[in-house]
Design a protein around this motif. Structure first.
Motif, PDB file in Angstrom:
ATOM      1  N   ALA A  50       0.905  -1.305   0.001  1.00  0.00           N
ATOM      2  CA  ALA A  50       0.067   0.060  -0.029  1.00  0.00           C
ATOM      3  C   ALA A  50       0.869   1.355   0.129  1.00  0.00           C
ATOM      4  CB  ALA A  50      -1.138  -0.089   1.287  1.00  0.00           C
ATOM      5  N   GLY A  51       1.892   1.334   0.766  1.00  0.00           N
ATOM      6  CA  GLY A  51       2.821   2.495   0.830  1.00  0.00           C
ATOM      7  C   GLY A  51       3.332   2.706  -0.419  1.00  0.00           C
ATOM      8  N   TYR A  52       3.851   1.789  -1.266  1.00  0.00           N
ATOM      9  CA  TYR A  52       4.539   1.848  -2.490  1.00  0.00           C
ATOM     10  C   TYR A  52       3.352   2.161  -3.409  1.00  0.00           C
ATOM     11  CZ  TYR A  52       8.740   0.338  -0.153  1.00  0.00           C
ATOM     12  OH  TYR A  52       9.772  -0.253   0.615  1.00  0.00           O
ATOM     13  N   MET A  82       0.921   3.800  -3.050  1.00  0.00           N
ATOM     14  CA  MET A  82       0.440   5.566  -2.717  1.00  0.00           C
ATOM     15  C   MET A  82       1.631   6.270  -3.617  1.00  0.00           C
ATOM     16  SD  MET A  82      -0.911   6.083   0.804  1.00  0.00           S
ATOM     17  CE  MET A  82      -1.677   4.743   1.571  1.00  0.00           C
ATOM     18  N   LEU A  83       2.900   5.755  -3.664  1.00  0.00           N
ATOM     19  CA  LEU A  83       3.906   6.805  -4.222  1.00  0.00           C
ATOM     20  C   LEU A  83       3.824   6.662  -5.865  1.00  0.00           C
ATOM     21  CD1 LEU A  83       6.980   5.705  -1.776  1.00  0.00           C
ATOM     22  CD2 LEU A  83       5.794   8.009  -1.919  1.00  0.00           C
ATOM     23  N   PRO A 110       1.751   7.666  -8.030  1.00  0.00           N
ATOM     24  CA  PRO A 110       1.361   8.742  -8.988  1.00  0.00           C
ATOM     25  C   PRO A 110       2.380   9.743  -8.825  1.00  0.00           C
ATOM     26  CG  PRO A 110      -0.531   8.118  -7.258  1.00  0.00           C
ATOM     27  CD  PRO A 110       0.669   7.214  -6.986  1.00  0.00           C
ATOM     28  N   ALA A 111       2.906  10.067  -7.787  1.00  0.00           N
ATOM     29  CA  ALA A 111       4.053  11.099  -7.819  1.00  0.00           C
ATOM     30  C   ALA A 111       5.236  10.627  -8.704  1.00  0.00           C
ATOM     31  CB  ALA A 111       4.407  11.134  -6.467  1.00  0.00           C
ATOM     32  N   LEU A 112       5.477   9.380  -8.491  1.00  0.00           N
ATOM     33  CA  LEU A 112       6.686   8.922  -9.377  1.00  0.00           C
ATOM     34  C   LEU A 112       6.349   9.068 -10.690  1.00  0.00           C
ATOM     35  CD1 LEU A 112       9.081   8.041  -7.574  1.00  0.00           C
ATOM     36  CD2 LEU A 112       8.493   5.832  -7.828  1.00  0.00           C
ATOM     37  N   ILE A 171      -2.342  13.901  -5.118  1.00  0.00           N
ATOM     38  CA  ILE A 171      -1.277  13.176  -5.370  1.00  0.00           C
ATOM     39  C   ILE A 171      -0.147  13.490  -4.280  1.00  0.00           C
ATOM     40  CG2 ILE A 171       0.761  12.584  -6.705  1.00  0.00           C
ATOM     41  CD1 ILE A 171      -0.851  13.235  -9.223  1.00  0.00           C
ATOM     42  N   LEU A 206      -1.371  11.537  -0.950  1.00  0.00           N
ATOM     43  CA  LEU A 206      -0.954  10.184  -0.808  1.00  0.00           C
ATOM     44  C   LEU A 206       0.531  10.158  -0.767  1.00  0.00           C
ATOM     45  CD1 LEU A 206      -2.966   8.884  -4.164  1.00  0.00           C
ATOM     46  CD2 LEU A 206      -3.390   8.259  -1.632  1.00  0.00           C
ATOM     47  N   THR A 207       1.442  10.777  -1.452  1.00  0.00           N
ATOM     48  CA  THR A 207       2.871  10.728  -1.376  1.00  0.00           C
ATOM     49  C   THR A 207       3.239  11.012   0.093  1.00  0.00           C
ATOM     50  OG1 THR A 207       2.721  11.601  -3.515  1.00  0.00           O
ATOM     51  CG2 THR A 207       5.010  11.579  -2.344  1.00  0.00           C
ATOM     52  N   ALA A 211       2.360   8.314   2.551  1.00  0.00           N
ATOM     53  CA  ALA A 211       3.235   7.145   2.136  1.00  0.00           C
ATOM     54  C   ALA A 211       4.692   7.307   2.847  1.00  0.00           C
ATOM     55  CB  ALA A 211       3.301   6.575   0.862  1.00  0.00           C
ATOM     56  N   PHE A 252       4.540   5.401   6.488  1.00  0.00           N
ATOM     57  CA  PHE A 252       4.841   4.037   6.374  1.00  0.00           C
ATOM     58  C   PHE A 252       6.438   3.860   6.373  1.00  0.00           C
ATOM     59  CE2 PHE A 252       0.848   3.705   4.195  1.00  0.00           C
ATOM     60  CZ  PHE A 252       0.384   2.468   4.535  1.00  0.00           C
ATOM     61  N   VAL A 258       8.853   3.265   4.276  1.00  0.00           N
ATOM     62  CA  VAL A 258       9.343   2.995   3.049  1.00  0.00           C
ATOM     63  C   VAL A 258      10.542   2.940   2.770  1.00  0.00           C
ATOM     64  CG1 VAL A 258       9.096   3.921   0.823  1.00  0.00           C
ATOM     65  CG2 VAL A 258       7.203   4.189   2.391  1.00  0.00           C
ATOM     66  N   PHE A 276      13.017   8.996  -2.480  1.00  0.00           N
ATOM     67  CA  PHE A 276      11.878   9.305  -3.003  1.00  0.00           C
ATOM     68  C   PHE A 276      11.655  10.959  -2.635  1.00  0.00           C
ATOM     69  CE2 PHE A 276      10.394   4.644  -2.516  1.00  0.00           C
ATOM     70  CZ  PHE A 276      10.232   4.678  -3.973  1.00  0.00           C
ATOM     71  N   ALA A 281      13.439  12.839  -5.124  1.00  0.00           N
ATOM     72  CA  ALA A 281      13.060  12.771  -6.368  1.00  0.00           C
ATOM     73  C   ALA A 281      11.687  13.759  -6.639  1.00  0.00           C
ATOM     74  CB  ALA A 281      12.645  11.209  -6.834  1.00  0.00           C
ATOM     75  N   ILE A 282      10.987  13.844  -5.730  1.00  0.00           N
ATOM     76  CA  ILE A 282       9.722  14.744  -5.713  1.00  0.00           C
ATOM     77  C   ILE A 282       9.922  16.197  -5.667  1.00  0.00           C
ATOM     78  CG2 ILE A 282       7.723  15.272  -4.255  1.00  0.00           C
ATOM     79  CD1 ILE A 282       7.527  12.238  -3.864  1.00  0.00           C
ATOM     80  N   LEU A 318       3.149  20.099  -7.390  1.00  0.00           N
ATOM     81  CA  LEU A 318       3.310  19.002  -6.740  1.00  0.00           C
ATOM     82  C   LEU A 318       4.355  18.739  -5.598  1.00  0.00           C
ATOM     83  CD1 LEU A 318       2.068  15.817  -6.135  1.00  0.00           C
ATOM     84  CD2 LEU A 318       3.784  15.078  -7.910  1.00  0.00           C
TER      85      LEU A 318
END
Lengths: 297, 262
Positions: free
Chosen positions: A17-19, A21-22, A24-26, B75, B78-79, B82, B86, B88, B94, B97-98, B138
């Motif tokens: 789930a965590g990944y 959620m990432l 769309p941004a990715l 978005i 969600l980011t 996460a 989490f 991650v 990440f 990158a954002i 974003l």
């Protein structure tokens, strides 16, 4: 019950789930930033037909064309202006941030809002407000005339460009410096004064090193964007002295010489990387000085 | 010396407001050539609202701004969720990158988008404008929401989950109400950024999707009109509205980091 309280409090164990959620941004970053930049990096080595069309293949001709004095002059002027603007913004930003950070707690948010209002105001509005202020018949010229100075208009002029660049980027410089300064223990200033340090020493030995991270961000956040500005040189400088941004826009939208425009964009990108590295270096030095400051104390 | 820098700082505040003051005063100036202040008038505001092309551009900017800000906020939420909630792997990667669009010069982002759109055969228009604006909004939305989420007590959502609430109910009844001010802030900052953007729009707008800044820019190239002063004044007022809606304390946290002093 819940795995969240295991290793790190408040963090749920890694799961799909965590990944997810990432994702769309990715997707946005990869498809709309990374891939496009790779495409222009490739295009910068492409052969262009006489009309500027992209013929593919591999050549260094685009970069060779950039060594032309016309481009070098613009590049040099842009670097000079961007550096000047970054330094002026950071110095003035430092003075303003120090002023705000040393006011009483209730006044600080008010002063900060006074910086935020122009910062959030539409960029073009902030730019053409300078035409109103400095243009022919504007308040500034009227004042000069009332004082007996024969002036026509300050737009277009180098002064108008410099002032509006400072105006456009000053708030961006104030925020990170203020953020860094806010965490400086005010008793350090008193201690320095007790130990006989003058104003200059207090700043050079305490405030500047301790706000180094803010100063580095300030330089980076003002230097790079100034290179890409194309509105200000046209509106306030009369288009006589273009910045790199103007050249890129002209190459892409008027000359339609994609490969040459791509090469110039890569040069700007490299300058950006250099300034990030420079800011990093500045920060490392700052950190070293902070450590030695800690040892002294 | 402290006194001198204080005076410089005060002068800088004056410097920040001189152009805005001139803008506002001259928007009510009845003189046609804005040569000297002739008297008070609302005429330029009336002309502003009769300017079809400007209103059309305003509509385009509003539509693009709302869609781009919505997409960026969703978005970004969600980011941020996460990355904050989490464990991650490669979190720093990440986050980095954002943040890329914040460091890369906007003009490079713009030309690369244009190149890719034209290579892929996507005609410039509303879609390309929105995509371009999502790229630059974003990172802002994500940063605002990450900041807000990390200062949230995680036991609140844990308690909801322990009490048997489904993830959706937890989001709707606990997380969303707690984060509402920050979600609004992320949306408004994204909207403002999109609304006043000119660099990305120069490369991603198509025929018939001229945004307000593009329209103002092309008008300005032929000369400043009093009507634009009126428009500028309204946009300054709108800015005040945005700041009030986001709230001063939240704005301060976003721009100058979390509060360390009481």
């Amino acid at each position: 019950m819940n795995a969240s309280s295991s290793a790190r409090p408040g963090r749920i164990a890694p799961s799909a789930a965590g990944y997810l959620m990432l994702l769309p941004a990715l997707a946005v970053i990869v498809l709309l930033v990374i891939v496009p930049m790779l495409v222009i990096a490739r295009d910068s080595f492409a052969i262009s037909d006489p009309l500027g069309g992209n013929l593919g293949g591999f050549t260094l001709a685009n970069y060779e064309k950039l060594i032309d004095p016309v481009y070098l002059k613009t590049l040099g002027y842009s670097l000079g202006m961007a550096l000047l603007n970054a330094v002026v913004c950071t110095v003035v930003g430092y003075i303003v941030a120090y002023y705000i950070a040393t006011r009483r707690a209730s006044l600080q948010p008010v002063l900060l809002v006074l910086v935020i209002i122009p910062f959030l105001t539409d960029f073009l509005v902030r730019t053409f407000a300078w035409i109103t202020l400095l243009g022919s018949g504007g308040p500034f010229i009227s004042l000069l005339r009332a004082l007996g100075v024969d002036a026509q208009s300050l737009v277009p002029s180098q002064l108008a460009v410099t002032l509006s660049l400072l105006y456009a980027f000053l708030p961006v410089a104030v925020f990170p410096i203020y953020a860094a300064m806010r965490s400086i223990d005010p008793s350090l200033k008193e201690a320095a004064a007790d130990l006989g340090a003058g104003w200059w020493q207090t700043h050079a030995r305490i405030f500047v090193p301790l706000s180094a991270s803010g100063l580095a961000s300030s330089v980076m956040l003002t230097f790079v964007p100034t290179l890409g500005v194309f509105v200000i040189p046209v509106l306030l400088g009369g288009g006589k002295d273009p910045l790199v941004g103007n050249l890129i826009v002209t190459l892409f939208t008027e000359f339609r010489n994609e490969p040459l425009g791509a090469a110039l964009s890569m040069v700007v990108l490299i300058l950006m990387l250099a300034s990030v590295a420079g800011a990093g270096l500045l920060l490392r030095n700052g950190a070293r000085r902070n450590r030695s400051l800690g040892k002294d104390a | 010396m402290d006194r001198l820098t204080s005076w410089i700082a005060r002068a800088v505040f004056l410097f920040l407001y001189l152009p805005i003051a001139a803008l506002i005063v001259y928007s009510f100036n009845s003189s046609e050539v804005s040569y000297r202040f002739d008297g008070f008038t609302f005429r330029w505001y009336a002309e502003l609202f009769a300017d079809r092309m400007l209103l059309e551009a305003l509509r385009t900017s509003a539509v693009v701004g709302v869609i781009a800000a919505l997409v960026a906020t969703v978005i970004g939420f969600l980011t941020a969720f996460a990355l904050v909630r989490f464990r991650v792997k490669g979190r720093a990667f990440f986050v980095g990158a954002i943040l890329i669009p914040l460091i890369v010069p906007e003009i490079v982002l713009g030309v690369s988008l244009l190149t890719v759109f034209s290579t892929a055969g996507i005609p410039t228009g509303l879609l390309t404008l929105v995509l371009g604006h999502v790229v630059i909004t974003l990172p802002l939305a994500t940063l605002v929401l990450m900041g807000a989420m990390s200062s949230l007590d995680p036991s609140l959502t844990e308690a909801a989950t322990d009490l048997g609430a489904s993830p959706w109910v937890t989001f709707r009844r606990v997380l969303f109400p707690l984060l509402r001010p920050s979600i609004l802030a992320a949306f408004l900052l994204s909207f403002t950024t999109s609304f006043s953007n000119i660099v990305i729009s120069t490369f991603t707008a198509g025929v018939g999707t001229t945004t307000l800044p593009l329209r103002i820019y092309s008008t300005l190239r032929t000369g400043l009109t009093p009507e634009l002063n009126a428009l500028g004044t309204l946009l300054v007022v709108a800015t005040l509205g945005v700041i009030l809606a986001v709230g001063v304390s939240q704005m301060r946290r976003i721009l100058a980091g979390p509060t360390t002093t009481p």
